[in-house]
Design a protein around this motif. Structure first.
Motif, mmCIF file in Angstrom:
data_model
loop_
_atom_site.group_PDB
_atom_site.id
_atom_site.type_symbol
_atom_site.label_atom_id
_atom_site.label_comp_id
_atom_site.label_asym_id
_atom_site.label_seq_id
_atom_site.Cartn_x
_atom_site.Cartn_y
_atom_site.Cartn_z
ATOM 1 N N ASP A 98 -6.612 7.192 -0.123
ATOM 2 C CA ASP A 98 -6.553 5.809 -0.615
ATOM 3 C C ASP A 98 -7.384 5.648 -1.887
ATOM 4 O O ASP A 98 -8.526 6.105 -1.951
ATOM 5 C CB ASP A 98 -7.064 4.854 0.468
ATOM 6 C CG ASP A 98 -6.066 4.737 1.603
ATOM 7 O OD1 ASP A 98 -4.940 5.248 1.464
ATOM 8 O OD2 ASP A 98 -6.416 4.117 2.626
ATOM 9 N N HIS A 148 -0.510 6.438 8.299
ATOM 10 C CA HIS A 148 0.938 6.554 8.085
ATOM 11 C C HIS A 148 1.412 7.992 8.148
ATOM 12 O O HIS A 148 0.713 8.902 7.717
ATOM 13 C CB HIS A 148 1.312 5.987 6.715
ATOM 14 C CG HIS A 148 0.780 4.615 6.498
ATOM 15 N ND1 HIS A 148 1.357 3.507 7.055
ATOM 16 C CD2 HIS A 148 -0.314 4.178 5.840
ATOM 17 C CE1 HIS A 148 0.650 2.443 6.742
ATOM 18 N NE2 HIS A 148 -0.369 2.820 6.009
ATOM 19 N N HIS A 170 0.824 -1.209 0.000
ATOM 20 C CA HIS A 170 0.000 0.000 0.000
ATOM 21 C C HIS A 170 0.864 1.268 0.000
ATOM 22 O O HIS A 170 0.545 2.255 -0.672
ATOM 23 C CB HIS A 170 -0.888 -0.051 1.248
ATOM 24 C CG HIS A 170 -1.767 1.128 1.433
ATOM 25 N ND1 HIS A 170 -2.951 1.286 0.756
ATOM 26 C CD2 HIS A 170 -1.644 2.225 2.215
ATOM 27 C CE1 HIS A 170 -3.521 2.423 1.124
ATOM 28 N NE2 HIS A 170 -2.745 3.011 2.009
ATOM 29 N N HIS A 177 1.124 4.639 -2.527
ATOM 30 C CA HIS A 177 1.185 6.071 -2.190
ATOM 31 C C HIS A 177 2.456 6.704 -2.762
ATOM 32 O O HIS A 177 2.431 7.828 -3.252
ATOM 33 C CB HIS A 177 1.177 6.259 -0.677
ATOM 34 C CG HIS A 177 -0.194 6.250 -0.064
ATOM 35 N ND1 HIS A 177 -1.192 7.122 -0.432
ATOM 36 C CD2 HIS A 177 -0.733 5.468 0.912
ATOM 37 C CE1 HIS A 177 -2.284 6.896 0.289
ATOM 38 N NE2 HIS A 177 -2.035 5.892 1.111
#
Ligand code: KG4
Ligand code: ZN
Length: 371
Positions: A320, A154, A127, A131
């Motif tokens: 996301d 994060h 993931h 990003h």
């Protein structure tokens, strides 16, 4: 990273990307052209905010169930938008970690099932790598760039020098920045998600009224800490008798200013390291917190001061999304990298591990609960 290696591919690649590691169910079809040009053919995102709002934060079990309920519809709509059949895809990529494991499993298993049924390769995507590459969805951006990733899960600073070439300068040792916004909103009685609510309340607040700590900011290194800030907000709130709307705004504004100062202070240190290492000067911000106008403005000022270019991708690609996962998958496929169908989901999966497996000289590392 557990990727099988095949010969590199030179034609355009069309990939379906699935994302379900937190509270967005997302799917997108992305085409990566041989010259590196990226085309987003379709892109659907369904947020679960309403389901989590009563709890003031993301509830993992609820998130997993919601992903399971709608992921098939989201994929069907995405495929329809792209006017393609599964068999016309060159691969399917899914977030395989890090994230909330129930949700990750939903997307990963769906991706594997599509791979098996359509006889197309599966690519397990980190993931964070999604990003890291997300700015390329909107801009023809050359490597390397310095990325500040600030989301609900994060907070890290990393150099992105190419596919699989990531180096982490720092990350949070406790809460993520977005989590601090969400917890502050919960403490002072604003809704969920907290970020937009805190930003709104702060507009009429005095950001100098409450003095709040900046943990780690005065120490060497680029790591972040936000849990002390959240506790300080809680202490100030408890000390107020019958808090007024103005108290709320002042505390929201003071928190936001401090969070922004912490992000800028550590980013400034990473900019120096990045410039020394690469002689390059591009700063990119990604993640949901990048929606915050005060933080964006502060980063722009910092970039101007340091002689850096500053890029904040459109919000759709900051938060996301499936397109960033499809793009990361397509880039791995282009290099002939695919994943076996027995690959396991990983709740924790530091990005440096990918660098280490693809470029053994770069070394691996693991720190922070969200790495
Ligand atoms: O990237 P994202 O959509 O999801 C992940 O966490 O991966 O980020 C969501 C986070 C939440 O914590 C939310 O409160 C925060 O981004 N956020 C904001 C703003 N909009 C969203 N934080 C500060 N200011 C905002 N305007
Ligand atoms: Zn994310």
């Amino acid at each position: 990273m557990d990727l099988d290696h095949n010969p590199p591919v030179t034609q355009a690649l069309t990939v379906l990307g699935l994302e379900s590691s937190c509270d967005e169910t997302a799917a997108a079809v992305v085409r990566l052209h041989p010259d590196g040009q990226v085309q987003v053919l379709s892109d659907r995102i369904q947020s679960q905010d309403a389901a989590h709002a009563p709890f003031g934060g993301v509830v993992p079990e609820i998130a997993a169930r919601q992903h399971a309920d709608i992921i098939d519809q989201i994929i069907a709509q995405t495929m329809q938008d792209s006017q393609l059949q599964f068999s016309q895809l060159d691969g399917v990529a899914a977030t395989t970690g890090p994230g909330l494991i129930g949700g990750v499993l939903v997307g990963m298993m769906t991706g594997k099932a599509i791979s098996l049924a359509a006889n197309i390769p599966f690519v397990a995507v980190n993931h964070l790598e999604g990003h890291a590459l997300s700015p390329l969805l909107a801009a023809d951006l050359p490597f390397p760039y310095l990325l500040l990733l600030v989301s609900g899960g994060h907070t890290q600073l990393l150099s992105v020098a190419g596919l699989g070439q990531y180096h982490r300068y720092g990350s949070t040792i406790d809460d993520a920045a977005g989590e601090a916004f969400d917890k502050t909103a919960k403490i002072i009685g604003l809704g969920f998600p907290g970020g937009p609510a805190v930003e709104q309340a702060a507009k009429t607040g005095d950001e100098t009224r409450f003095s709040l700590p900046q943990p780690l900011a005065r120490r060497p290194g680029c790591d972040f800490s936000f849990s002390g800030l959240k506790s300080a907000v809680q202490r100030h709130w408890q000390q107020l008798d019958a808090p007024t709307a103005q108290d709320k705004s002042d505390l929201a504004a003071s928190f936001q200013r401090t969070a922004s100062d912490i992000l800028c202070r550590q980013t400034a240190k990473a900019m120096q390291l990045f410039r020394q290492q690469f002689g390059a000067t591009t700063l990119v911000v990604a993640g949901g917190v990048a929606a915050n106008q005060i933080i964006r403005q502060a980063l722009q000022v910092l970039a101007d001061e340091q002689g850096f270019g500053f890029i904040a991708p459109p919000l759709r690609y900051c938060t996301d999304n499936g397109a960033m996962i499809a793009l990361a998958g397509a880039k791995h496929l282009r290099q002939g990298q695919t994943s076996a169908l027995n690959i396991a989901a990983r709740p924790r999966w530091p990005l440096d591990e990918i660098s280490a497996s693809l470029n053994p000289a770069s070394g691996a590392g693991k720190k922070g609960p969200k790495s």
